[in-house]
Enzyme design. Structure first.
Site, PDB file in Angstrom:
ATOM      1  N   SER A   1       2.059   6.958 -13.262  1.00 32.62           N
ATOM      2  CA  SER A   1       1.177   7.052 -12.106  1.00 32.62           C
ATOM      3  C   SER A   1      -0.119   7.776 -12.479  1.00 32.62           C
ATOM      4  O   SER A   1      -0.794   7.402 -13.427  1.00 32.62           O
ATOM      5  CB  SER A   1       1.918   7.732 -10.949  1.00 32.62           C
ATOM      6  OG  SER A   1       1.265   7.540  -9.731  1.00 32.62           O
TER       7      SER A   1
ATOM      8  N   ASP B   1       3.968   1.204  -8.957  1.00 37.68           N
ATOM      9  CA  ASP B   1       3.988   2.580  -9.464  1.00 37.68           C
ATOM     10  C   ASP B   1       5.240   2.898 -10.276  1.00 37.68           C
ATOM     11  O   ASP B   1       6.363   2.676  -9.828  1.00 37.68           O
ATOM     12  CB  ASP B   1       3.876   3.539  -8.279  1.00 37.68           C
ATOM     13  CG  ASP B   1       3.404   4.912  -8.686  1.00 37.68           C
ATOM     14  OD1 ASP B   1       4.033   5.518  -9.570  1.00 37.68           O
ATOM     15  OD2 ASP B   1       2.396   5.386  -8.119  1.00 37.68           O
TER      16      ASP B   1
END
Length: 320
Positions: free
Chosen positions: A71, A185
Site C-alpha cells: 500500500s 490493495d
C-alpha cells in the site's frame, strides 16, 4: 494508499507488468547479505511516517539491500529507490484538506469512489517510463488479486503500475487491470510484508508497522442486543458530537484498518522480523493525509531511537 496516482490503463506498463506478475522472483539480482531488507507496511495517511524512517536510516548510514512494500509502504519505498523521495516529501507536506479534495475525482459506476486520474499527472511527472528493474536495489510491491484473493508480488515491470496496484484501497480507488488480473490493495493479504523479504532469503529484516500503537483492537466484547436505534443523521437531526460522524469512505477505511490490524498480528506472530519499528502515530487518522509533517517527524524519531540496534545488526551479522 493515497499518492501521486496513475492511469487506470497505463500503456507503458501494460506489457512490462505482464512480466512483473508471472516471472519467477529468482531473476532478481543478488543482495548484499549484510544489508537490511525493509518491509514497509500499509497504513493510509500514517504511511508518510515511512519517509521519516528512510531519512533517519540514510543519515545514519544504514545500508538497505531491498524493500518490500504494501500500500503506501510500496509508494514510499518505490519512490525512495527511484531517487524521488525529496519530491514525494514535498508533495506530502504541501497537502491541505482543500488540495486533497481537488486531487480526488469522484466516479460513478466504477470500481471505486475515486478514479485517480487527477493524481496520475503528479506521478507521471517523476516516474513515467521507469521500470522496477531500473531501481538501485530490488523492490517488490504487494497487491491482492480481486477474483482469487491471491497475494501478488509485483517485482518487475512498470513502477507506476506496481505502486498503483498496491494501494488501490477497495471501494475508494478503482482496481488496476494488469495482465488479465484485477489488482487491489495488498494490505488485504499482507499488511507488513516481512514474508516477502524472507522469501528472497534476506538475513536481516526490519519491519515498519504503522498500526502497532493502536491498542485495544484485539479485544472481545460480550454485548446484549437491544432494539436498534437510528443515528441522529438518519432522522434529520445533527449529531451531538460532530466528530462521531462517519461517512461512507470513513466506514470503508475503518473496516479495512480492522482487517489489516488483525491480519498483521497473525502474520507477524508466525514470521516475525529481526526488528520492528513502531512510529507513534495512533493520533493521526487514516484519511488525514494533510498531517504529513507530523507523520514524517514521528517516523524519523522512531528510526533515530533505534539506530544503535540497526547498526549492531549489521556489525554482528557475519555472512557464511
Amino acid at each position: 494508499m493515497l499518492g501521486w496516482g496513475m492511469n487506470r490503463e497505463n500503456a507503458a506498463g501494460a506489457t512490462s507488468s505482464e512480466k512483473a506478475i508471472d516471472q519467477a522472483p529468482s531473476s532478481m539480482p543478488p543482495i548484499a547479505s549484510n544489508r537490511i531488507a525493509l518491509a514497509l507496511g500499509g497504513g493510509a495517511a500514517r504511511g508518510w511516517a515511512h519517509i521519516g524512517v528512510l531519512r533517519a536510516l540514510d543519515e545514519a548510514g544504514v545500508k538497505i539491500g531491498m524493500i518490500a512494500g504494501t500500500s503506501i509502504g510500496a509508494l514510499v519505498g518505490g519512490c525512495y529507490l527511484a531517487g524521488k523521495l525529496d519530491e514525494l516529501e514535498d508533495f506530502a507536506r504541501s497537502l491541505t484538506m482543500r488540495r486533497i479534495a481537488g486531487l480526488l475525482d469522484l466516479t460513478i459506476g466504477g470500481g471505486g469512489l475515486f478514479g485517480g486520474m487527477r493524481l496520475t499527472k503528479r506521478m507521471q511527472e517523476h516516474l513515467v517510463g521507469l521500470n522496477i528493474e531500473d531501481l538501485e536495489h530490488p523492490f517488490i510491491a504487494v497487491a491482492t488479486e480481486l477474483k482469487t484473493g491471491h497475494e501478488v508480488w509485483v517485482h518487475q515491470g512498470d513502477l507506476i503500475t506496481a505502486l498503483r496496484s498496491s494501494y488501490a484501497l477497495p471501494g475508494i480507488f478503482e482496481p488496476v487491470r494488469c495482465n488479465g488480473r484485477t489488482l487491489i490493495d495488498g494490505a488485504l493479504v499482507n499488511p507488513v510484508p516481512v514474508s516477502v523479504c524472507r522469501a528472497y532469503e534476506q538475513a536481516l529484516v526490519v519491519a515498519v508497522n504503522l498500526n502497532y500503537d493502536i491498542f485495544g483492537r484485539s479485544a472481545v466484547v460480550k454485548h446484549a442486543a437491544g432494539a436498534a436505534t437510528p443515528s441522529p443523521e438518519a432522522v434529520g437531526k445533527p449529531a451531538a458530537d460532530p466528530s462521531s460522524r462517519v461517512g461512507l469512505p470513513g466506514v470503508m477505511v475503518q473496516a479495512f484498518n480492522i482487517i489489516q490490524d488483525r491480519i498483521s498480528r497473525s502474520r507477524l506472530a508466525g514470521d516475525p522480523p529481526d526488528l520492528t519499528l513502531h512510529p507513534r502515530i495512533n493520533h493521526i487518522g487514516l484519511s488525514e493525509f494533510h498531517r504529513a509533517a507530523e507523520s514524517i517527524d514521528r517516523g524519523y524519531e522512531e528510526a533515530r531511537s533505534r539506530i544503535p540496534e540497526l547498526q549492531r545488526m549489521q556489525q554482528v551479522f557475519q555472512p557464511t
